[in-house]
Motif scaffolding. Sequence first.
Motif, short mmCIF file in Angstrom:
data_model
loop_
_atom_site.label_atom_id
_atom_site.label_comp_id
_atom_site.label_asym_id
_atom_site.label_seq_id
_atom_site.Cartn_x
_atom_site.Cartn_y
_atom_site.Cartn_z
N UNK A 39 20.67 21.50 -20.02
CA UNK A 39 19.66 22.45 -19.07
C UNK A 39 20.56 22.47 -17.78
N UNK A 40 20.60 23.74 -17.34
CA UNK A 40 21.31 23.97 -16.24
C UNK A 40 20.46 24.82 -15.42
N UNK A 41 20.58 25.09 -13.99
CA UNK A 41 19.89 25.81 -12.96
C UNK A 41 18.47 26.08 -13.48
N UNK A 42 18.05 24.63 -13.41
CA UNK A 42 16.47 24.45 -13.73
C UNK A 42 15.58 25.12 -12.89
N UNK A 43 14.42 25.65 -13.29
CA UNK A 43 13.36 26.15 -12.41
C UNK A 43 12.21 25.57 -12.50
N UNK A 44 11.27 25.66 -11.48
CA UNK A 44 10.06 25.09 -11.76
C UNK A 44 9.19 25.02 -13.03
N UNK A 90 17.26 24.19 -9.56
CA UNK A 90 18.80 24.35 -9.61
C UNK A 90 19.69 23.34 -10.12
N UNK A 91 19.01 22.03 -10.49
CA UNK A 91 19.56 20.93 -11.09
C UNK A 91 19.81 20.90 -12.39
N UNK A 96 10.57 19.72 -12.93
CA UNK A 96 11.48 20.67 -11.69
C UNK A 96 10.62 20.90 -10.59
N UNK A 97 10.94 20.11 -9.54
CA UNK A 97 10.49 20.66 -8.23
C UNK A 97 11.00 21.79 -7.31
N UNK A 110 20.45 27.18 -20.78
CA UNK A 110 20.51 26.25 -21.54
C UNK A 110 21.33 26.26 -22.82
N UNK A 111 21.86 25.22 -23.37
CA UNK A 111 22.81 25.17 -24.31
C UNK A 111 22.30 24.06 -25.41
N UNK A 112 22.36 24.26 -26.40
CA UNK A 112 21.76 23.52 -27.63
C UNK A 112 23.01 23.31 -28.36
#
Length: 123
Positions: free
Chosen positions: A81-86, A14-15, A121-122, A66-68
Amino acid sequence: VQLQASGGGLVQAGGSLRLSCAASGRTVSISDMGWFRQAPGKQRELVASITSGGTTNYADSVKGRFTISRDDAGNTGYLQMNNLKPEDTAVYLCNADYRYKNDGGEWVVGREWGRGTQVTVSS
């Protein structure tokens, strides 16, 4: 021409993280830039790319998260990178297509890869 990727780290699910890819060395003109990732035991995959004109392309797995982008000079690229997932855990690498004129006045074109930056990503 050297590319240096930075900005990786450890984040909870989520980070967010922002990766940077900076070109240094000889003065060059960079056209397309891309971000790839490689997880242990998996093939390298394209995450996102951006052309010199600003056209972007994303892997389905990161669309909307994600946005480049790139700076006005065009020689530094970013991956927000938003809303990161494991499952985003991987080594992230950037590459760029470049050209420059050598001492003889001839155009030299090439593609350079930067050293990767680890994203973990944990859950």
